[in-house]
Design a protein around this motif. Structure first.
Motif, short mmCIF file in Angstrom:
data_model
loop_
_atom_site.label_atom_id
_atom_site.label_comp_id
_atom_site.label_asym_id
_atom_site.label_seq_id
_atom_site.Cartn_x
_atom_site.Cartn_y
_atom_site.Cartn_z
N THR A 1 20.84 14.43 -11.74
CA THR A 1 22.10 14.52 -11.02
C THR A 1 22.41 13.14 -10.46
O THR A 1 22.53 12.20 -11.19
CB THR A 1 21.98 15.59 -9.92
OG1 THR A 1 20.86 15.29 -9.09
CG2 THR A 1 21.81 16.97 -10.55
N ALA A 2 22.51 13.04 -9.12
CA ALA A 2 22.79 11.73 -8.53
C ALA A 2 21.57 10.83 -8.65
O ALA A 2 20.44 11.28 -8.54
CB ALA A 2 23.16 11.90 -7.05
N PRO A 3 21.78 9.53 -8.87
CA PRO A 3 20.63 8.63 -8.99
C PRO A 3 19.89 8.52 -7.66
O PRO A 3 20.47 8.61 -6.59
CB PRO A 3 21.26 7.29 -9.38
CG PRO A 3 22.67 7.39 -8.91
CD PRO A 3 23.05 8.83 -9.02
N LEU A 4 18.59 8.34 -7.76
CA LEU A 4 17.76 8.22 -6.57
C LEU A 4 17.75 6.77 -6.11
O LEU A 4 17.53 5.87 -6.89
CB LEU A 4 16.34 8.66 -6.90
CG LEU A 4 15.36 8.81 -5.73
CD1 LEU A 4 15.81 9.91 -4.80
CD2 LEU A 4 13.97 9.10 -6.27
N VAL B 1 6.61 12.84 9.04
CA VAL B 1 7.25 13.44 7.85
C VAL B 1 8.36 12.53 7.32
O VAL B 1 8.51 12.34 6.10
CB VAL B 1 7.80 14.84 8.20
CG1 VAL B 1 8.68 15.38 7.08
CG2 VAL B 1 6.64 15.80 8.46
N ARG B 2 9.16 11.98 8.22
CA ARG B 2 10.22 11.07 7.79
C ARG B 2 9.65 9.83 7.11
O ARG B 2 10.18 9.35 6.10
CB ARG B 2 11.08 10.67 8.99
CG ARG B 2 12.00 11.77 9.50
CD ARG B 2 12.73 11.32 10.77
NE ARG B 2 13.71 12.30 11.19
CZ ARG B 2 14.40 12.22 12.32
NH1 ARG B 2 14.19 11.18 13.15
NH2 ARG B 2 15.27 13.14 12.64
N ALA B 3 8.55 9.30 7.66
CA ALA B 3 7.95 8.11 7.07
C ALA B 3 7.42 8.40 5.68
O ALA B 3 7.60 7.60 4.75
CB ALA B 3 6.83 7.59 7.98
N LEU B 4 6.76 9.55 5.51
CA LEU B 4 6.23 9.90 4.20
C LEU B 4 7.35 10.08 3.18
O LEU B 4 7.25 9.62 2.03
CB LEU B 4 5.41 11.19 4.29
CG LEU B 4 4.09 11.10 5.07
CD1 LEU B 4 3.44 12.48 5.17
CD2 LEU B 4 3.13 10.12 4.41
N THR B 5 8.43 10.71 3.59
CA THR B 5 9.54 10.95 2.67
C THR B 5 10.26 9.66 2.31
O THR B 5 10.74 9.50 1.18
CB THR B 5 10.52 11.96 3.28
OG1 THR B 5 9.81 13.10 3.76
CG2 THR B 5 11.53 12.44 2.23
N SER B 6 10.33 8.73 3.24
CA SER B 6 11.02 7.46 2.96
C SER B 6 10.31 6.65 1.88
O SER B 6 10.91 5.75 1.28
CB SER B 6 11.13 6.63 4.24
OG SER B 6 9.84 6.14 4.64
N ARG B 7 9.04 6.97 1.61
CA ARG B 7 8.29 6.24 0.59
C ARG B 7 8.58 6.72 -0.84
O ARG B 7 8.10 6.12 -1.80
CB ARG B 7 6.78 6.40 0.85
CG ARG B 7 6.29 5.80 2.15
CD ARG B 7 4.83 6.17 2.38
NE ARG B 7 4.29 5.62 3.61
CZ ARG B 7 3.08 5.90 4.10
NH1 ARG B 7 2.30 6.74 3.44
NH2 ARG B 7 2.66 5.35 5.23
N ILE B 8 9.31 7.81 -0.98
CA ILE B 8 9.48 8.43 -2.30
C ILE B 8 9.92 7.43 -3.37
O ILE B 8 9.29 7.34 -4.43
CB ILE B 8 10.43 9.64 -2.22
CG1 ILE B 8 9.74 10.80 -1.52
CG2 ILE B 8 10.90 10.06 -3.60
CD1 ILE B 8 10.63 12.02 -1.29
N PRO B 9 11.01 6.68 -3.15
CA PRO B 9 11.44 5.77 -4.23
C PRO B 9 10.40 4.73 -4.61
O PRO B 9 10.18 4.46 -5.80
CB PRO B 9 12.71 5.12 -3.66
CG PRO B 9 13.19 6.08 -2.63
CD PRO B 9 11.96 6.66 -2.03
N ASP B 10 9.73 4.14 -3.61
CA ASP B 10 8.72 3.12 -3.90
C ASP B 10 7.51 3.72 -4.60
O ASP B 10 6.91 3.08 -5.47
CB ASP B 10 8.29 2.40 -2.62
CG ASP B 10 9.39 1.51 -2.06
OD1 ASP B 10 10.08 0.87 -2.86
OD2 ASP B 10 9.54 1.46 -0.83
N GLU B 11 7.13 4.95 -4.23
CA GLU B 11 6.02 5.60 -4.91
C GLU B 11 6.36 5.90 -6.36
O GLU B 11 5.51 5.71 -7.26
CB GLU B 11 5.66 6.90 -4.18
CG GLU B 11 4.97 6.66 -2.85
CD GLU B 11 4.77 7.93 -2.06
OE1 GLU B 11 4.18 7.85 -0.96
OE2 GLU B 11 5.19 9.02 -2.53
#
Length: 460
Positions: free
Chosen positions: A430-433, A79-89
Motif C-alpha cells: 500500500t503506502a510506502p514505508l 514501545v515508541r522507541a522500539l517501533t521507531s526502529r522499524i524502517p532501519d531494522e
C-alpha cells in the motif's frame, strides 16, 4: 547443515541469552551469523559465530525511557522507541539476507522491523525473548504494574480497567506497525500485543515457577529457562582477598539513571557483615562515594561472584535476577521501569526475595530489604530447580533445529507442487514505508518460487 542468520536489538541483555544456543547450533554443524552490537566479535568468535554489525542508526539507539515519571509512561516510551526502529531494522536485515543468503532466520522479539521482514520473506523463522512476555492471559493480572492476583468482583474490575488503559497505550503504535506489515503483504493486527503471537516458534528465556503458568498462551511459546552465559573473563585477584559474604549490587547495562540505587545500597551496608560489589553498567564508577567495605566495577561477569554471594540488590533486570535465583541467591529488587515491577512481583510471589518501590528507596529501607531478602534462600533454590527442569540451552537448540528442519522440508514440498507467482510484497503493498530506500530491489522475491537468487541480489 542450516545456514542461520540471527538479528538482535542493540542490547547485550538480548544478545547474551541467545549466544549459548547459537554456539550449540554451531557445534552441531550449522553455520550461524548474528547481526548485533558492534564490538561483539571478541565474545562471539570463540563460539564459532560470525558477527555482522548493526548499522550506526540502530547500534547507538536507546529506549530513552529512563526519564519517564510513571510506569505507564515508561512503557509508552519504550514501545515508541522500539517501533521507531522499524524502517532501519528492515533496511538492515534486507542487506544482511542479501549478503548471507541464509536458510533460516532467528529474530529478537524486540525488533519488530526485522520480524516483519522475516515473516514476509518466506524463509523459516523463529524468535526469542529474554524477558517476561506481556501476552495477555486470563491466568494473570494485566502486565506492567506488577499487580498480585486478586479474585472476586473487585479483582476483575481492577484488571479490566487497567487492561483497557494498557491496550490504549500499546495500540498507540499500531498504525505504524500495521503500515509496515501491509507494505510487505502481511495482514493487519487488531492489537499491538498480537505481534507477540506471530513467531511460529518463540523461545522464552524464563520458566515456572518464576514466571506464572499461562494455560491460554499460544503453543508457539516455549519457556526454556534463563540463559546464564557471559563472555569469558579472568577471576579478579582482589576477590580472593575478601573474607566475608558478598552483596552484589547491579545497575542496568542500558542507561536507566539507576546509579542512586548503587550508592544507597553501599551506604546501607557500609557497617554490615557483607562486602558490597557494585557492577555499575551504564553508570560511570567514578561518580560513586565508595565505603571501605565496597568495590565498584563497570562490568564484571556475575557468575564469578554468585558463589560467594548472600544477596543480590538490583533494579530488577531479568538477566541478573534470573542468574541470581538460578544460583540459589535471593534478591532485593528496586524496580526502575520497563518490566521490572513484574520481575519484582515474581520474586516476591516465589518467596525468593523482597521488593522496594523506588519512591521508598532509602538507606533504612534498603538495609531492611536486604536483610529480609537474605532469609529467602529456600524460595530462590526452588526457583533454581524450576529453571534447571526447563531444559536451557540444549532444549532451545533442539527446538530450533527441529523447527528449521521441518520448515525447510515443508517449503521444498510446497514449491514442487505450487506454480510460481509474484510474492505478496509485490502484490499487496500500500503506502510506502518511510526510510525504506525507494526503488531498491527487494531481496526476498526468490523465496516463494525457487532457491536461486537474482543477479541483482548476487551483486549486493
Amino acid at each position: 547443515m542450516t545456514k542461520i542468520l540471527a538479528f538482535t536489538s542493540p542490547a547485550k541483555g538480548h544478545l547474551y541469552p541467545i549466544a549459548p544456543v547459537l554456539a550449540e547450533l554451531v557445534s552441531r554443524g550449522h553455520q550461524v551469523t548474528v547481526m548485533t552490537l558492534p564490538g561483539s566479535e571478541k565474545a562471539l568468535s570463540p563460539l564459532g559465530v560470525t558477527v555482522r554489525e548493526l548499522p550506526p542508526a540502530l547500534a547507538h539507539d536507546t529506549l530513552n525511557d529512563w526519564a519517564a515519571k510513571s510506569q505507564i509512561s515508561a512503557l509508552r516510551a519504550a514501545v515508541r522507541a522500539l517501533t521507531s526502529r522499524i524502517p532501519d531494522e528492515i533496511a538492515a536485515i534486507r542487506s544482511a539476507i542479501a549478503a548471507e543468503r541464509p536458510d533460516a532466520l532467528l529474530i529478537d522479539i524486540t525488533t519488530p522491523g526485522a520480524q516483519i521482514y522475516a515473516a514476509a520473506s518466506g524463509l523459516p523463522w523463529a524468535s526469542w525473548a529474554p524477558m517476561l512476555l506481556p501476552i495477555p492471559s486470563r491466568d494473570v493480572p494485566p502486565f506492567g504494574p506488577g499487580f498480585f492476583p486478586k479474585t472476586g468482583a473487585l479483582g476483575r474490575a481492577r484488571d479490566n480497567s487497567v487492561q483497557w488503559v494498557l491496550n490504549r497505550m500499546w495500540n498507540e503504535v499500531l498504525p505504524l506497525l500495521n503500515q509496515a506489515r501491509q507494505y510487505y503483504g502481511l495482514p493487519a493486527l487488531d492489537n499491538t500485543l498480537d505481534y507477540l503471537r506471530q513467531p511460529p516458534l518463540l523461545l522464552n528465556f524464563t520458566a515456572p515457577p518464576f514466571d506464572d503458568l499461562h494455560t491460554d498462551w499460544p503453543a508457539s511459546v516455549r519457556q526454556i529457562g534463563p540463559s546464564l552465559w557471559a563472555p569469558n573473563a579472568a577471576r579478579p585477584a582482589w576477590l580472593d582477598e575478601i573474607d566475608r559474604p558478598l552483596a552484589i549490587v547491579t545497575c542496568s547495562t542500558e542507561f536507566q539513571d539507576d546509579g542512586r540505587l548503587a550508592q544507597v545500597a553501599m551506604d546501607a551496608l557500609a557497617d554490615s557483615e557483607l562486602f558490597t560489589v557494585v557492577t555499575s553498567g551504564a553508570i560511570d564508577p567514578a561518580t560513586f562515594d565508595i565505603p571501605s567495605n565496597a568495590r565498584v566495577e563497570a562490568f564484571l561477569p556475575h557468575h564469578l561472584l554468585l558463589d560467594h554471594a548472600s544477596v543480590v540488590v538490583s533494579h530488577g533486570g531479568m538477566g541478573i535476577t534470573q542468574k541470581a535465583l538460578a544460583a540459589g541467591v535471593p534478591v532485593c529488587v528496586v524496580p526502575f521501569g520497563r518490566d521490572q515491577s513484574e520481575v519484582a512481583r515474581r520474586v516476591v510471589s516465589n518467596g525468593a526475595g523482597t521488593w522496594i518501590p523506588k519512591k521508598q528507596m532509602s538507606v533504612d529501607t534498603v538495609r531492611a530489604g536486604v536483610h529480609q531478602a537474605m532469609s529467602h534462600r529456600t524460595g530462590a533454590e526452588r526457583v533454581a530447580a524450576g529453571f534447571t527442569a526447563a531444559g536451557g540451552t540444549q532444549r532451545g537448540a533442539n527446538l530450533l533445529e527441529q523447527f528449521f528442519a521441518t520448515s525447510t522440508l515443508s517449503r521444498r514440498s510446497l514449491r514442487r507442487s505450487t506454480p510460481k507467482f509474484a510474492p505478496p510484497s509485490e502484490r499487496t503493498r500500500t503506502a510506502p514505508l518511510p526510510k525504506i530506500t525507494p526503488g531498491e530491489p527487494d531481496p526476498m522475491v526468490h523465496r516463494e518460487s525457487d532457491d536461486t537468487w537474482s543477479d541483482t541480489d548476487r551483486r549486493r
